[in-house]
Design a protein around this motif. Sequence first.
Motif, short mmCIF file in Angstrom:
data_model
loop_
_atom_site.label_atom_id
_atom_site.label_comp_id
_atom_site.label_asym_id
_atom_site.label_seq_id
_atom_site.Cartn_x
_atom_site.Cartn_y
_atom_site.Cartn_z
N GLN A 93 0.83 -1.20 0.00
CA GLN A 93 0.00 0.00 0.00
C GLN A 93 0.87 1.25 0.00
OE1 GLN A 93 -2.59 -0.38 3.38
NE2 GLN A 93 -3.77 -2.04 2.46
N ARG A 94 1.95 1.24 0.78
CA ARG A 94 2.86 2.39 0.79
C ARG A 94 3.47 2.60 -0.59
NH1 ARG A 94 6.90 0.70 4.73
NH2 ARG A 94 8.22 2.01 3.48
N TYR A 95 3.89 1.52 -1.23
CA TYR A 95 4.49 1.64 -2.57
C TYR A 95 3.48 2.15 -3.59
CZ TYR A 95 8.88 -0.55 -1.16
OH TYR A 95 10.08 -0.83 -0.57
N HIS A 96 2.22 1.71 -3.48
CA HIS A 96 1.20 2.19 -4.40
C HIS A 96 0.99 3.70 -4.22
CE1 HIS A 96 0.20 -1.61 -6.15
NE2 HIS A 96 -0.15 -2.15 -4.99
N ARG A 97 0.98 4.14 -2.95
CA ARG A 97 0.83 5.58 -2.70
C ARG A 97 2.03 6.35 -3.26
NH1 ARG A 97 -1.01 3.79 2.51
NH2 ARG A 97 0.98 4.42 3.41
N LEU A 98 3.23 5.80 -3.07
CA LEU A 98 4.43 6.43 -3.60
C LEU A 98 4.39 6.48 -5.12
CD1 LEU A 98 7.24 7.68 -3.23
CD2 LEU A 98 8.16 5.34 -3.15
N ASP A 99 3.97 5.38 -5.76
CA ASP A 99 3.84 5.36 -7.22
C ASP A 99 2.88 6.45 -7.71
OD1 ASP A 99 5.62 3.26 -7.49
OD2 ASP A 99 4.05 1.73 -7.65
N ALA A 100 1.76 6.61 -6.99
CA ALA A 100 0.79 7.63 -7.37
C ALA A 100 1.38 9.03 -7.25
CB ALA A 100 -0.47 7.50 -6.51
N VAL A 101 2.11 9.29 -6.16
CA VAL A 101 2.74 10.60 -5.97
C VAL A 101 3.78 10.84 -7.07
CG1 VAL A 101 4.28 11.91 -4.46
CG2 VAL A 101 2.30 10.74 -3.51
N LEU A 102 4.59 9.84 -7.36
CA LEU A 102 5.61 9.99 -8.41
C LEU A 102 4.98 10.21 -9.78
CD1 LEU A 102 8.21 7.31 -7.28
CD2 LEU A 102 8.39 9.81 -7.08
N ALA A 103 3.89 9.50 -10.06
CA ALA A 103 3.20 9.68 -11.34
C ALA A 103 2.63 11.09 -11.44
CB ALA A 103 2.11 8.64 -11.50
N GLU A 104 2.08 11.58 -10.33
CA GLU A 104 1.54 12.93 -10.31
C GLU A 104 2.66 13.95 -10.51
OE1 GLU A 104 -0.47 15.75 -6.98
OE2 GLU A 104 -1.33 13.74 -7.21
N MET A 105 3.78 13.74 -9.85
CA MET A 105 4.91 14.66 -9.99
C MET A 105 5.44 14.64 -11.43
SD MET A 105 6.92 13.93 -6.42
CE MET A 105 8.35 14.90 -6.84
N GLU A 106 5.50 13.46 -12.02
CA GLU A 106 5.96 13.34 -13.41
C GLU A 106 5.01 14.06 -14.35
OE1 GLU A 106 6.17 9.64 -16.25
OE2 GLU A 106 7.79 9.57 -14.77
N GLY A 107 3.69 13.93 -14.08
CA GLY A 107 2.70 14.64 -14.90
C GLY A 107 2.86 16.14 -14.77
N ASP A 108 3.10 16.63 -13.55
CA ASP A 108 3.32 18.06 -13.33
C ASP A 108 4.57 18.52 -14.06
OD1 ASP A 108 1.07 18.13 -11.74
OD2 ASP A 108 2.19 18.20 -9.84
N GLU A 109 5.63 17.71 -14.03
CA GLU A 109 6.88 18.07 -14.69
C GLU A 109 6.70 18.11 -16.21
OE1 GLU A 109 10.90 15.70 -15.15
OE2 GLU A 109 10.65 16.43 -13.10
N ASP A 110 5.93 17.15 -16.75
CA ASP A 110 5.67 17.14 -18.20
C ASP A 110 4.89 18.38 -18.61
OD1 ASP A 110 7.01 14.75 -18.46
OD2 ASP A 110 5.19 13.51 -18.53
N GLU A 111 3.90 18.77 -17.81
CA GLU A 111 3.13 19.98 -18.11
C GLU A 111 4.03 21.21 -18.07
OE1 GLU A 111 -0.22 20.35 -15.49
OE2 GLU A 111 -1.00 18.38 -16.04
N HIS A 112 4.94 21.26 -17.09
CA HIS A 112 5.85 22.39 -16.96
C HIS A 112 6.80 22.44 -18.17
CE1 HIS A 112 8.43 25.38 -15.15
NE2 HIS A 112 9.47 24.58 -15.30
#
Length: 131
Positions: A93-112
């Motif tokens: 569960q911790r890794y899934h939450r971390l994956d979601a945060v990293l995916a969100e950060m990657e999406g923010d970086e791609d938009e930037h």
Amino acid sequence: MSTDVLSRVFAALADPTRRDMVARLSEGDATVSRLAEPYRMSLQAVYKHLRVLEDAGLVSRPPGPQPRPVRLETDALDLMDTWIERHRSRVEQRYHRLDAVLAEMEGDEDEHDQGDGHRGRPGAAGHPDDA
């Protein structure tokens, strides 16, 4: 079964000879003399190992005349499995939450990166990581 039993089970399995005995018993019941065959130790030492496994609830020997079969008991294994799976689930569960945060950060970086016309860090052209 309580935590004390779980501690005894893990302590019993900390010894490689006892883990090997459990592995061999997972194939089927065996007499003490049969269990003792591959080990370079006295029969008395084998009985001591079996006593630890019995005290932990991992094996049993029915009452009666010798030779008595040694049997692997699944209750102790189930207890370990439950404990391990509970903690494995929490870690996953911790890794899934971390994956979601990293995916969100990657999406923010791609938009930037798309928004300012640059790919990568500003001023980093020719950097070895950009290849």
